[in-house]
Design a protein around this motif. Sequence first.
Motif, mmCIF file in Angstrom:
data_model
loop_
_atom_site.group_PDB
_atom_site.id
_atom_site.type_symbol
_atom_site.label_atom_id
_atom_site.label_comp_id
_atom_site.label_asym_id
_atom_site.label_seq_id
_atom_site.Cartn_x
_atom_site.Cartn_y
_atom_site.Cartn_z
ATOM 1 N N UNK A 1 0.819 -1.207 0.000
ATOM 2 C CA UNK A 1 0.000 0.000 0.000
ATOM 3 C C UNK A 1 0.857 1.265 0.000
ATOM 4 N N UNK A 2 2.081 1.134 0.466
ATOM 5 C CA UNK A 2 2.948 2.304 0.616
ATOM 6 C C UNK A 2 3.963 2.409 -0.515
ATOM 7 N N UNK A 3 4.595 1.300 -0.865
ATOM 8 C CA UNK A 3 5.731 1.360 -1.783
ATOM 9 C C UNK A 3 5.567 0.609 -3.094
ATOM 10 N N UNK A 4 4.503 -0.181 -3.245
ATOM 11 C CA UNK A 4 4.337 -0.933 -4.490
ATOM 12 C C UNK A 4 3.221 -0.304 -5.307
ATOM 13 N N UNK A 5 3.576 0.339 -6.411
ATOM 14 C CA UNK A 5 2.604 1.075 -7.203
ATOM 15 C C UNK A 5 1.974 0.225 -8.289
ATOM 16 N N UNK A 6 2.427 -0.997 -8.451
ATOM 17 C CA UNK A 6 1.797 -1.892 -9.418
ATOM 18 C C UNK A 6 0.728 -2.715 -8.734
ATOM 19 N N UNK A 7 -0.249 -3.130 -9.526
ATOM 20 C CA UNK A 7 -1.280 -4.030 -9.031
ATOM 21 C C UNK A 7 -0.636 -5.395 -8.767
ATOM 22 N N UNK A 8 -0.608 -5.850 -7.484
ATOM 23 C CA UNK A 8 0.056 -7.125 -7.192
ATOM 24 C C UNK A 8 -0.589 -8.326 -7.857
ATOM 25 N N UNK A 9 -1.805 -8.178 -8.388
ATOM 26 C CA UNK A 9 -2.449 -9.289 -9.063
ATOM 27 C C UNK A 9 -2.042 -9.427 -10.516
ATOM 28 N N UNK A 10 -1.330 -8.438 -11.054
ATOM 29 C CA UNK A 10 -0.900 -8.519 -12.443
ATOM 30 C C UNK A 10 0.386 -9.321 -12.508
ATOM 31 N N UNK B 1 10.884 -2.621 1.658
ATOM 32 C CA UNK B 1 11.299 -2.584 0.258
ATOM 33 C C UNK B 1 10.625 -1.418 -0.459
ATOM 34 N N UNK B 2 11.425 -0.556 -1.054
ATOM 35 C CA UNK B 2 10.923 0.533 -1.886
ATOM 36 C C UNK B 2 10.986 0.134 -3.358
ATOM 37 N N UNK B 3 12.059 -0.510 -3.723
ATOM 38 C CA UNK B 3 12.249 -0.966 -5.101
ATOM 39 C C UNK B 3 12.983 -2.298 -5.049
ATOM 40 N N UNK B 4 12.417 -3.309 -5.707
ATOM 41 C CA UNK B 4 13.042 -4.627 -5.686
ATOM 42 C C UNK B 4 12.103 -5.717 -5.227
ATOM 43 N N UNK C 1 12.833 11.268 3.675
ATOM 44 C CA UNK C 1 11.619 11.179 4.479
ATOM 45 C C UNK C 1 10.675 10.145 3.880
ATOM 46 N N UNK C 2 9.575 9.868 4.589
ATOM 47 C CA UNK C 2 8.599 8.913 4.081
ATOM 48 C C UNK C 2 7.967 9.425 2.787
ATOM 49 N N UNK C 3 7.623 10.711 2.733
ATOM 50 C CA UNK C 3 7.053 11.273 1.508
ATOM 51 C C UNK C 3 8.025 11.131 0.336
ATOM 52 N N UNK C 4 9.294 11.393 0.603
ATOM 53 C CA UNK C 4 10.307 11.262 -0.448
ATOM 54 C C UNK C 4 10.462 9.811 -0.872
ATOM 55 N N UNK C 5 10.354 8.904 0.091
ATOM 56 C CA UNK C 5 10.482 7.473 -0.208
ATOM 57 C C UNK C 5 9.328 6.993 -1.082
ATOM 58 N N UNK C 6 8.121 7.472 -0.794
ATOM 59 C CA UNK C 6 6.941 7.084 -1.580
ATOM 60 C C UNK C 6 7.111 7.515 -3.025
ATOM 61 N N UNK C 7 7.589 8.720 -3.237
ATOM 62 C CA UNK C 7 7.759 9.242 -4.593
ATOM 63 C C UNK C 7 8.925 8.567 -5.309
#
Length: 298
Positions: free
Chosen positions: A64-73, A107-110, A134-140
């Motif tokens: 919900x925080x760091x994965x911007x892809x649909x996990x079902x794809x 995990x942010x990326x990987x 920061x958390x906001x920077x990490x999300x982006x």
Amino acid sequence: MATKRKETDRRRAVTRAGIKRPTDTGESIGDIAAKLAANAGAARKHAAGAVVKLALKDIRVATKVFQWRNPGMVPSDDHIFEMAKATQNTGALEPILVMPVADKYYVMDGHHRLAAYKTAGWKGDIPAIVFSGTLDEAIREALRRNTKNKLPMTTKERTEATWELVKLGKPGEWPDSIAETRELTGAGKGTVNRMREAWTKLHSGQYEGIAGLSWRQAIAKLDGKEQQAFDEASWLEERAQNLANDIERAKLHLSKNPEITALALEMLDPGLPAELMAHWEPRRPFDPAQVDEDNEPF
């Protein structure tokens, strides 16, 4: 000879049907923010930007925080499978990007690399780069890396990513400019403006539960269709029934020979069988107290 046989057996254990993914903690941005606030004074274990070696049990996934892809794809299954095999041939993969939160690393990326380690039964440490912002920077940063990843985001994922970015702000206090939002998600200027206008109306109307609304649900609410809001499950069921009716009318006997059916589906769309398997695969809820034989909370 015995050593070579063991190595061969170990490699054969990695199959496309055996794809494993780390369990999602289900945590929200608010949950992560609370953990960071509670540990604000704690000293960092690792220097920012350092490449460190982490145990699998210390790495967490919060989609919900760091994965911007649909996990079902899941055209990603083949990607994970190839990387899992690579770990057995060449060792550890490129470092993942993580954010330290309390005594764990998120995990942010990987995410696919982490799944590859899990699939391969990786026993060693995992190389990771420690994020310092920061958390906001990490999300982006997580979104920025997703949009530039080898596995492109779908149109739906990009739309929802744009909407989630808009929801991070308040009317008139947007953390990202329109240009920055477009750069991150690839959305058009008109789309960003419409979403900002919708978010402003939702705030001014004092609607409840707006933070969890998808873009489609937000539109339905603003149109006064709360009672008739889009029900994705019903929509999917209706479309599936229509497809089933079409198949029946065409007298296509899909169930008589599953192997022929599977081959036919693969001819129509090479990624479809993997997507179907992932759809039917049960997903376990996250339990931080549960560990497997490798002492990994996955």
